[in-house]
Design a protein around this motif. Structure first.
Motif, mmCIF file in Angstrom:
data_model
loop_
_atom_site.group_PDB
_atom_site.id
_atom_site.type_symbol
_atom_site.label_atom_id
_atom_site.label_comp_id
_atom_site.label_asym_id
_atom_site.label_seq_id
_atom_site.Cartn_x
_atom_site.Cartn_y
_atom_site.Cartn_z
ATOM 1 N N SER A 140 23.847 21.511 19.082
ATOM 2 C CA SER A 140 24.471 21.061 17.862
ATOM 3 C C SER A 140 23.266 21.074 16.554
ATOM 4 O O SER A 140 22.270 20.850 16.882
ATOM 5 C CB SER A 140 24.640 19.302 18.189
ATOM 6 N N MET A 141 23.722 21.459 15.485
ATOM 7 C CA MET A 141 23.243 21.590 14.186
ATOM 8 C C MET A 141 24.033 21.102 12.893
ATOM 9 O O MET A 141 25.187 21.216 13.233
ATOM 10 C CB MET A 141 22.388 23.076 14.235
ATOM 11 N N SER A 142 23.431 20.901 11.732
ATOM 12 C CA SER A 142 24.094 20.757 10.829
ATOM 13 C C SER A 142 24.842 22.171 10.219
ATOM 14 O O SER A 142 24.433 23.283 10.601
ATOM 15 C CB SER A 142 23.360 20.055 9.587
ATOM 16 N N THR A 166 26.484 18.473 5.739
ATOM 17 C CA THR A 166 25.695 17.959 6.436
ATOM 18 C C THR A 166 26.057 17.310 7.879
ATOM 19 O O THR A 166 25.732 16.831 8.612
ATOM 20 C CB THR A 166 25.139 16.487 5.754
ATOM 21 N N SER A 168 27.602 17.670 11.635
ATOM 22 C CA SER A 168 27.155 18.778 12.645
ATOM 23 C C SER A 168 28.102 19.294 13.600
ATOM 24 O O SER A 168 29.084 19.072 13.324
ATOM 25 C CB SER A 168 26.100 17.614 13.583
ATOM 26 N N CYS A 169 27.666 20.586 13.721
ATOM 27 C CA CYS A 169 28.747 21.368 14.476
ATOM 28 C C CYS A 169 28.234 22.007 15.773
ATOM 29 O O CYS A 169 26.941 22.167 16.053
ATOM 30 C CB CYS A 169 29.148 22.822 13.643
ATOM 31 N N THR A 170 29.134 22.056 16.559
ATOM 32 C CA THR A 170 28.750 22.515 17.973
ATOM 33 C C THR A 170 29.935 23.637 18.525
ATOM 34 O O THR A 170 29.490 24.530 19.260
ATOM 35 C CB THR A 170 28.423 21.493 19.258
#
Lengths: 264, 264
Positions: A140-142, A166, A168-170
């Motif tokens: 997970s990160m922005s 901003t 988050s995406c995974t």
């Protein structure tokens, strides 16, 4: 053993079920020519042809066409001086050009998509390879951090991003080249629970407008548009590595072209 | 006198020879509805619909479609939540949406191209209006200065530029929307002695690759790609001004949407 263009093309296309018709072809060139060296590139541009000649390569394996047309239509080029000078350079260089588009997209997994995923260092995050998209589950990160990481890994100076930076995406879908259109991308968000699509190019009134609406509704769906060449060049770099292994006696080199656009 | 959607549509389409088939249509909406107010926009996005409702307008005149598809294909949207929420908003708002694409491009000159030229302040430099391109002869300036001027005039944060930034340009072709493809742009450089093309959007492997080759050959040909919405929104702004004059009793407003992309 003498290695000819035929050996290289047979190796590239082995086991691939080719579409009919196809844009893939050797033009110019004869399959019986002995290979002196190979250059792979996103497109056989003026610069790439000059580089190939300087490197002593006599075969360019190019993903996109030589004359700015997917179907290699040339009627409208007429007496255009850029076209004429490039044609004359190709003729005088004696270099053969193999367009390798349809078949590499039919590798399992797609050879161009795989190259991009390797360049991103995301091989371990692949959940599923499909014909036109690979689905990944990344840490997970922005969206902003993902975009910055993508730029760094691909050594590109900019990307175009739509959606909430901003968020988050995974769950990530990767679609190279001109697969960024809405009918290919939009269903993936719901069907595969995607947060982010990373694509090459697509009509601006399709996926980007959808993402804008999603963001206006407060939904975390995002799009990173890499650029067509930026999304597909890594696949041609991976191909050069494979050809090097298959033909260890031949000089094989991927040549990186300059970006088509600057941002002002 | 009561002004209905029919009066507005008849006014918009008067004297235009409409193509058949056309994507232009009133959907949703009834031509017999009385107009309370009009909003024009590049696309009837979630944001534009919300703004129209807040302004008390009940007719949106939009250049691009509502659901991310030029031909308004919706099959693949299925149960997509962005689509469903937007559809529900439109239904509950009671707003009518008139897609006004083909006809405004058939104005003489093209109503969208004219809007862009007005926004650039270049009306006096037009040499010739054709159906899909306007040819201008502007005071000589560098490509970089032209790009900076375009950004300033259109109030946009970036443009994508191909070619030599320091070359000077005076002969300019302007092509809005998706007219940036190679078969439309490339012949103009030679036939019309162009230095610069300013376009909306087009396939990256066509015109931009041609410009890259031209630059590699030392030729001064350049391309400024504005973005699709950025190239066509000014035409919808000009349209709002015209509707205001034709229907002085009606509130008519152009609403500027947010850009689809950020550059990172």
């Amino acid at each position: 053993m003498t290695i000819t263009f035929r050996h290289v093309i047979d190796s590239l296309t082995a086991g691939v079920s080719r579409p009919d018709p196809t844009v893939d072809k050797l033009d110019p060139g004869s399959r019986e020519t002995e290979v002196q060296g190979i250059v792979t590139a996103f497109a056989a541009s003026q610069y790439i042809i000059e580089q190939a000649a300087a490197l002593g390569a006599n075969l360019i394996v190019t993903h996109e066409g030589v004359y700015y047309s997917h179907q290699d239509q040339r009627e409208w080029l007429g007496g255009d001086p850029v076209f004429l000078q490039k044609s004359a350079l190709i003729a005088s260089s004696g270099i053969g050009i193999y367009r390798f588009h349809d078949d590499v997209h039919r590798y399992t997994p797609d050879g161009i998509t795989e190259g991009l995923i390797c360049a991103l260092g995301w091989q371990d995050y692949v959940t599923e390879h499909r014909a036109a998209v690979s689905i990944l589950t990344i840490p997970s990160m922005s969206v902003k951090d993902a975009a910055e990481m993508v730029k760094r890994q691909l050594a590109i100076s900019y990307v175009r991003v739509a959606g909430n930076l901003t968020a988050s995406c995974t769950r990530v879908g990767i679609l190279v080249g001109y697969r960024g259109g809405g009918s290919m991308t939009i269903p993936l968000f719901e069907q595969d629970g995607l947060d982010l699509i990373i694509a090459g190019e697509g009509p601006e009134w399709e996926t980007p407008e959808y993402i804008k609406d999603a963001a206006a509704q407060g939904r975390n769906r995002a799009l990173i548009m890499l650029g067509h060449a930026e999304s597909e060049a890594p696949g041609m770099k991976l191909l050069a590595e494979r050809l090097s292994q298959q033909f260890p006696g031949l000089p094989v080199r991927f040549v990186q072209d300059r970006p088509v656009f600057q941002i002002l």
